[in-house]
Design a protein around this motif. Structure first.
Motif, mmCIF file in Angstrom:
data_model
loop_
_atom_site.group_PDB
_atom_site.id
_atom_site.type_symbol
_atom_site.label_atom_id
_atom_site.label_comp_id
_atom_site.label_asym_id
_atom_site.label_seq_id
_atom_site.Cartn_x
_atom_site.Cartn_y
_atom_site.Cartn_z
ATOM 1 N N VAL A 50 0.729 -1.216 0.026
ATOM 2 C CA VAL A 50 0.105 -0.155 -0.124
ATOM 3 C C VAL A 50 0.871 1.235 -0.005
ATOM 4 C CG1 VAL A 50 -1.870 -0.972 1.043
ATOM 5 C CG2 VAL A 50 -0.044 0.113 2.524
ATOM 6 N N HIS A 88 -1.721 1.493 9.902
ATOM 7 C CA HIS A 88 -3.055 2.308 10.258
ATOM 8 C C HIS A 88 -2.973 2.599 11.922
ATOM 9 C CE1 HIS A 88 -7.073 3.358 10.841
ATOM 10 N NE2 HIS A 88 -7.259 3.397 9.395
ATOM 11 N N ASP A 139 -11.631 -2.409 5.096
ATOM 12 C CA ASP A 139 -12.097 -1.400 4.618
ATOM 13 C C ASP A 139 -10.965 -0.618 3.842
ATOM 14 O OD1 ASP A 139 -14.450 -1.860 5.277
ATOM 15 O OD2 ASP A 139 -14.373 -0.257 7.032
ATOM 16 N N ASP A 140 -9.560 -0.589 4.555
ATOM 17 C CA ASP A 140 -8.613 0.111 4.227
ATOM 18 C C ASP A 140 -7.231 -0.701 3.754
ATOM 19 O OD1 ASP A 140 -7.345 3.129 4.342
ATOM 20 O OD2 ASP A 140 -5.935 1.790 5.546
ATOM 21 N N TRP A 185 1.107 -2.046 5.387
ATOM 22 C CA TRP A 185 -0.048 -1.292 5.955
ATOM 23 C C TRP A 185 0.378 -0.734 7.275
ATOM 24 C CZ3 TRP A 185 -4.332 -2.864 9.443
ATOM 25 C CH2 TRP A 185 -5.233 -1.819 9.111
ATOM 26 N N ASP A 217 -3.570 4.404 -2.921
ATOM 27 C CA ASP A 217 -4.744 5.055 -2.928
ATOM 28 C C ASP A 217 -5.954 4.148 -2.403
ATOM 29 O OD1 ASP A 217 -7.410 6.126 -3.911
ATOM 30 O OD2 ASP A 217 -6.549 7.437 -5.128
ATOM 31 N N VAL A 218 -6.670 4.364 -1.386
ATOM 32 C CA VAL A 218 -7.713 3.208 -0.891
ATOM 33 C C VAL A 218 -8.580 2.884 -1.949
ATOM 34 C CG1 VAL A 218 -8.949 5.007 0.170
ATOM 35 C CG2 VAL A 218 -8.804 2.589 1.058
ATOM 36 N N ASN A 219 -9.195 3.843 -2.762
ATOM 37 C CA ASN A 219 -10.144 3.660 -3.698
ATOM 38 C C ASN A 219 -9.486 3.029 -4.819
ATOM 39 O OD1 ASN A 219 -12.282 5.426 -2.892
ATOM 40 N ND2 ASN A 219 -10.676 7.073 -3.441
ATOM 41 N N ARG A 229 -7.498 0.411 -4.048
ATOM 42 C CA ARG A 229 -7.321 -0.892 -3.525
ATOM 43 C C ARG A 229 -8.943 -1.320 -3.471
ATOM 44 N NH1 ARG A 229 -3.947 2.031 0.087
ATOM 45 N NH2 ARG A 229 -5.498 2.165 2.077
ATOM 46 N N LEU A 230 -9.941 -0.465 -3.007
ATOM 47 C CA LEU A 230 -11.166 -1.136 -3.064
ATOM 48 C C LEU A 230 -11.772 -1.459 -4.518
ATOM 49 C CD1 LEU A 230 -12.726 1.675 -0.711
ATOM 50 C CD2 LEU A 230 -12.737 -1.006 -0.365
ATOM 51 N N ILE A 288 -11.713 -2.154 9.916
ATOM 52 C CA ILE A 288 -10.579 -1.247 9.608
ATOM 53 C C ILE A 288 -9.800 -1.942 8.484
ATOM 54 C CG2 ILE A 288 -8.384 0.065 10.107
ATOM 55 C CD1 ILE A 288 -9.820 0.755 12.777
#
Length: 535
Positions: free
Chosen positions: A302, A459, A491-492, A457, A309-311, A313-314, A488
């Protein structure tokens, strides 16, 4: 009918005494109307009551690399773990077949001060392979081996909460933690933490392979073989039945299967699902399927673009049809993952919502949020990561096209995959055997400073909760913290949990065993210690 039943019962009695072969028993059972599967189960249950001492047990493992080391902190997989730990060594504690933690080198352990202090008593009379008695000082040095500033041990993050570890006499080891940890006895069962002899300078002798286990090291050739001879002074009288144990690294699954069928080996891990039905037809072999904590994954770094960018990843998480891959590649063996590494059978596990399912429109929407119309990236894979990794990636590549995502699948060499690809390339296939507690799994793989954080990662909120939950004695509050952590990460994080897999392995019918542990493959990686020949 009564005559056949009497003959079958008599045959069972003979099986208990080891006086009838599985083939002979099976023929009689089939003639009496019993199915082949039932006959195998009946024979195994009867035969295991009379373990036989002796023989050479040869095990084919789908791992092993020329870069493997005797240093336990660096054991990467089931080859080193099963051979150089489960066969050769013991940790302070171990996980039994029911998932409970019990003493191993330690005969007892007790907590105080809100589980901030743990006292372990070293088992009396236990010796190393060179005859030296195991003392508390050896235990302290073995733990300290993983805690140095320059340590690259996979156990370093597990021991971060340890403030001090000291010997109190010859048989007592005292751990002081920076906070309460009710799961700490589980932590010190890890296969990276065997007990080793202390050197005069305070370090440990990891190079010689002198340990405490049921078998003594004969020869270790990294990536090729590891051979062992019986330890006549092993402290467990009911373990270690074979005279000799040999591990062979056979990474090609077809070669591994042929070795089993030809009698070159008596046990293989990671069976080929494509030929599983054929293997099940062999009258001389048994296929076992164990549901544990294991999961097979794809991990993205990541910190590397575009995965930072988390978007993005999603979008990627919605670009693969996990169930389709399970059906076509794993032939239905396993449960679709949801980007949470905690298996449903682990205490405090949750299923985060929404589930990450295949949804091209949703994937495109997340790409748009990232300011992208399409996406292209490299994915490094090898079946060394898990059987089916390459086929899964190729199928995923086709699925992702509808999402505006182009995946360049790079097939990496099996040999050296864990040293040259994993933790090196930005998006890779990987696997985890899982862990029996939430804290252990998260600390090993997702804490910011974890040596094996293969998604890189970090967080802050997750890390705060990890520390807080570890010392929380109120189970309801602890459950809520662990649920939030799993959400978490779902999602991330950079984890794509493809499947919670089952361990599918096969062995010769003349092998006996008790209840098989599910915490690791190969009977908790202690197959050599726990299994025996029945005839």
């Amino acid at each position: 009918m009564n005559e056949m039943k009497n003959k079958l019962n008599a045959a069972l009695a003979q099986a208990v005494r080891g006086r009838i072969t599985r083939r002979e028993f099976t023929q009689l059972a089939l003639a009496s109307g019993v199915t082949l599967a039932a006959a195998n189960t009946m024979f195994a249950s009867a035969a295991k009551a009379e373990p036989k001492k002796g023989g050479t047990f040869k095990i084919g493992v789908g791992h092993g690399a020329t870069t493997d080391s005797m240093d336990p902190g660096l054991y990467p997989d089931q080859f080193t773990g099963t051979a150089l730990w489960g066969t050769l060594a013991n940790s302070l504690t171990e996980i039994d077949a029911d998932g409970n933690v019990t003493g191993d080198v330690a005969e007892s352990f007790e907590a105080s001060d809100g589980a901030k202090k743990w006292v372990f008593k070293v088992r009396k009379g236990i010796t190393f392979h060179n005859g030296k008695a195991v003392t508390a000082e050896d235990v302290v040095a073995s733990i300290m081996h993983h805690r140095g500033d320059d340590s690259k041990s996979a156990a370093k993050s597990l021991l971060k909460s340890v403030v001090s570890v000291k010997a109190d006499g010859a048989e007592t080891v005292v751990f002081e933690l920076d906070g309460g940890n009710a799961d700490f006895p589980y932590t010190v069962s890890d296969y990276h933490m065997p007990i080793m002899p202390k050197n005069a300078d305070g370090s440990v002798d990891w190079q010689s392979g002198i340990r405490t286990g049921a078998y003594m090291l004969d020869k270790f050739t990294p990536g090729v073989t590891a051979t062992f001879n019986k330890n006549p002074n092993y402290f467990k009288a009911d373990k270690g039945w074979f005279d000799r144990v040999e591990f062979l690294s056979i990474k090609d699954v077809a070669a591994r299967t042929n070795a089993l069928l030809s009698g070159e080996i008596q046990y293989m891990d990671r069976c080929d699902l494509k030929t599983l039905d054929q293997l099940k037809q062999s009258p001389d072999h048994t296929v076992s399927e164990i549901t544990g904590y294991g999961h097979q994954i794809y991990a993205m770094n990541v910190t590397a673009k575009p995965f930072d960018d988390v978007n993005v990843r999603l979008a990627i998480k919605h670009s693969l049809d996990r169930q389709d891959i399970i059906d076509k590649v794993f032939l239905g063996h396993g449960t679709a993952g949801n980007d949470n590494p905690i298996a449903p059978t682990v205490k405090f596990a949750v299923d985060p919502q929404p589930r990450h399912t295949y949804d091209p429109e949703k994937a495109k929407a997340f790409l748009k949020k990232a300011g992208l119309e399409s996406l292209s990236f490299d994915l490094s894979v090898a079946d060394a990561a898990f059987s089916g990794a390459v086929d899964s990636a190729i199928l995923w590549k086709e699925q992702a096209k509808a999402c505006g995502i182009d995946i360049n699948v790079i097939r990496e060499p099996d040999d050296g995959y864990w040293d040259n690809v994993w933790l090196k390339k930005p998006f890779v296939a990987s696997y985890w055997s899982g862990r029996p507690t939430v804290d252990w799994m998260m600390t090993t793989a997702y804490a910011a400073d974890a040596a094996w954080n293969d998604t890189f990662w970090n967080h802050p909120k997750f890390n705060e909760l990890l520390i807080a939950a570890r010392s929380e004695t109120d189970e309801a509050k602890r459950a809520a913290m662990y649920a939030e952590m799993q959400q978490i990460l779902h999602d991330d994080g950079g984890l794509i949990n493809l499947v919670f897999n089952t361990y599918i392995e096969a062995h010769a019918n003349n092998l006996g065993h008790g209840k098989v542990a599910a915490n690791w493959q190969l009977d908790g990686m202690k197959i050599a210690e726990r299994w025996w020949y029945t005839a």
